[in-house]
Scaffold this motif. Structure first.
Motif: not given
Length: 70
Positions: A10-34
């Motif tokens: 997912t990709v979202s664009v948001k504005r807070e005050g005068r600043k713009w931000f891009v928020v990315l949601g990513a799918e990761l592979d399952r990490p190796e357990p500790l």
């Protein structure tokens, strides 16, 4: 400005005050357990003390509200 780990879902664009931000949601592979350490700790979140653990250690409440009010 840096590589995104995983596959962008997912990709979202948001504005807070005068600043713009891009928020990315990513799918990761399952990490190796500790590796198991055999240690166990209990944590209790509270008001007077932010955190108390089963070893008897305390973390004081940071009181963000009081600092922000000043």
């Amino acid at each position: 400005h840096r590589p995104v780990p995983g596959r962008v879902k997912t990709v979202s664009v948001k504005r807070e005050g005068r600043k713009w931000f891009v928020v990315l949601g990513a799918e990761l592979d399952r990490p190796e357990p500790l590796p198991a350490t055999g240690s166990v700790v209990g944590i209790d979140l509270g008001i007077a003390n932010f955190l108390a653990d089963s070893t008897g250690a305390f973390v004081p409440n940071p009181r963000h509200g009081r600092r922000a009010a000043a």
